[in-house]
Design a protein around this motif. Structure first.
Motif, PDB file in Angstrom:
ATOM      1  N   PHE A 139       0.848  -1.180   0.000  1.00 47.87           N
ATOM      2  CA  PHE A 139       0.000   0.000   0.000  1.00 47.87           C
ATOM      3  C   PHE A 139       0.889   1.236   0.000  1.00 47.87           C
ATOM      4  CE2 PHE A 139      -2.824  -3.216   1.740  1.00 47.87           C
ATOM      5  CZ  PHE A 139      -4.036  -2.927   1.112  1.00 47.87           C
ATOM      6  N   ASP A 140       0.430   2.272  -0.677  1.00 50.37           N
ATOM      7  CA  ASP A 140       1.199   3.510  -0.734  1.00 50.37           C
ATOM      8  C   ASP A 140       0.999   4.370   0.502  1.00 50.37           C
ATOM      9  OD1 ASP A 140       2.400   3.387  -3.504  1.00 50.37           O
ATOM     10  OD2 ASP A 140       0.279   3.123  -3.978  1.00 50.37           O
ATOM     11  N   ALA A 141      -0.111   4.168   1.205  1.00 51.06           N
ATOM     12  CA  ALA A 141      -0.386   4.946   2.419  1.00 51.06           C
ATOM     13  C   ALA A 141      -1.456   4.239   3.236  1.00 51.06           C
ATOM     14  CB  ALA A 141      -0.835   6.358   2.070  1.00 51.06           C
ATOM     15  N   VAL A 142      -1.515   4.604   4.527  1.00 53.83           N
ATOM     16  CA  VAL A 142      -2.513   4.056   5.446  1.00 53.83           C
ATOM     17  C   VAL A 142      -3.184   5.223   6.169  1.00 53.83           C
ATOM     18  CG1 VAL A 142      -2.921   2.645   7.506  1.00 53.83           C
ATOM     19  CG2 VAL A 142      -1.223   1.917   5.804  1.00 53.83           C
ATOM     20  N   ILE A 143      -4.504   5.152   6.287  1.00 54.07           N
ATOM     21  CA  ILE A 143      -5.250   6.068   7.149  1.00 54.07           C
ATOM     22  C   ILE A 143      -5.944   5.223   8.204  1.00 54.07           C
ATOM     23  CG2 ILE A 143      -7.140   7.737   7.302  1.00 54.07           C
ATOM     24  CD1 ILE A 143      -6.536   8.555   4.431  1.00 54.07           C
ATOM     25  N   THR A 144      -5.802   5.613   9.463  1.00 53.96           N
ATOM     26  CA  THR A 144      -6.426   4.855  10.543  1.00 53.96           C
ATOM     27  C   THR A 144      -7.105   5.793  11.530  1.00 53.96           C
ATOM     28  OG1 THR A 144      -6.032   3.280  12.365  1.00 53.96           O
ATOM     29  CG2 THR A 144      -4.274   4.834  11.878  1.00 53.96           C
ATOM     30  N   ASP A 145      -8.189   5.310  12.139  1.00 53.96           N
ATOM     31  CA  ASP A 145      -8.749   6.047  13.265  1.00 53.96           C
ATOM     32  C   ASP A 145      -7.948   5.691  14.508  1.00 53.96           C
ATOM     33  OD1 ASP A 145      -9.603   3.441  13.574  1.00 53.96           O
ATOM     34  OD2 ASP A 145     -11.725   3.910  13.757  1.00 53.96           O
ATOM     35  N   LEU A 146      -8.328   6.215  15.662  1.00 53.98           N
ATOM     36  CA  LEU A 146      -7.580   5.924  16.885  1.00 53.98           C
ATOM     37  C   LEU A 146      -8.263   4.835  17.708  1.00 53.98           C
ATOM     38  CD1 LEU A 146      -5.208   6.458  18.722  1.00 53.98           C
ATOM     39  CD2 LEU A 146      -6.488   8.371  19.744  1.00 53.98           C
ATOM     40  N   VAL A 177      -3.178   9.329  11.132  1.00 51.18           N
ATOM     41  CA  VAL A 177      -4.208   9.058  12.129  1.00 51.18           C
ATOM     42  C   VAL A 177      -5.283  10.129  11.972  1.00 51.18           C
ATOM     43  CG1 VAL A 177      -4.772   8.812  14.567  1.00 51.18           C
ATOM     44  CG2 VAL A 177      -2.551   8.026  13.706  1.00 51.18           C
ATOM     45  N   PHE A 178      -6.470   9.692  11.549  1.00 50.03           N
ATOM     46  CA  PHE A 178      -7.596  10.602  11.338  1.00 50.03           C
ATOM     47  C   PHE A 178      -8.601  10.332  12.452  1.00 50.03           C
ATOM     48  CE2 PHE A 178     -11.396  11.632   8.357  1.00 50.03           C
ATOM     49  CZ  PHE A 178     -11.458  12.921   8.858  1.00 50.03           C
TER      50      PHE A 178
END
Length: 216
Positions: A139-146, A177-178
């Protein structure tokens, strides 16, 4: 008007507008109609492959528009050029993004926008599944919640756990981290453990995507 609001193609069109400047006008004008309609019936539609109610869609769009207004107001107050809006409406080459969130429907418009821009978005609702995906493909990037509920158990720092395990495996994939205000409170710790950035702003999410998933 009711038929228009019940049509998924209408909401996809909103997501793909000169995002979200025109969407702001659309949402403000339609908000009274949307709320009146939803007192009579509970409509559902599919956006970004997810079933959401019209109210959920309206609230999601409204939150993102409010975020944009705040960002633009801040830029204007200091007399800076509006690079954020330019970032949002610019295109993207096809890249791959892993989005880890137990309630991905909260971000349907951002996800839909990414996919329309040619970004391959893979959704995961829990840490272990996300780690298996990261081990099996690039994957080129990761977005995660907390915080997440995983297997019926609340994990308020699930995003931090994911970051630690990703970095422990030697992966240097950019991670955003969103999260809400609590994410900002833990920003220093999250970055110290390997988060690339921490935000509660959808505008910042779009800027992150432009940097790591945008034009080559």
């Amino acid at each position: 008007m009711a038929n228009l609001l019940a049509n998924p193609e209408f909401w996809k069109a909103v997501a793909s507008l000169a995002w979200p400047a025109v969407a702001l006008t659309v949402f403000v004008k339609l908000q009274p109609v949307i709320r009146a309609l939803l007192t009579r019936e509970n409509l559902t539609l599919k956006i970004a492959g997810m079933e959401v109610t019209v109210m959920q869609a309206a609230e999601s769009l409204g939150a993102q528009v409010a975020d944009l207004q705040e960002k633009v107001a801040g830029l204007q107050s200091v007399g800076q050029p509006n690079d954020v809006v330019t970032t949002i409406i610019s295109g993207s080459n096809k890249k791959s993004l892993l989005w880890v969130d137990d309630f991905p429907s909260n971000n349907v418009f951002i996800i839909e926008k990414f996919r329309q821009d040619g970004i391959e978005v893979t959704l995961s609702i829990e840490t272990q599944e996300a780690l298996e995906l990261l081990r099996s493909r690039k994957f080129d990037a990761v977005i995660t919640d907390l915080g997440r509920k995983e297997l019926g158990v609340d994990h308020p720092m699930a995003g931090l756990e994911l970051i630690r395990k990703v970095r422990a495996h030697g992966l240097q994939t950019p991670i955003l981290v969103f999260a809400g205000h609590r994410g900002l409170q833990h920003s220093d710790q999250l970055k110290a453990e390997g988060a690339t950035s921490v935000t509660n702003s959808g505008v910042d999410v779009m800027a992150f995507a432009e940097k790591y998933l945008g034009k080559a």
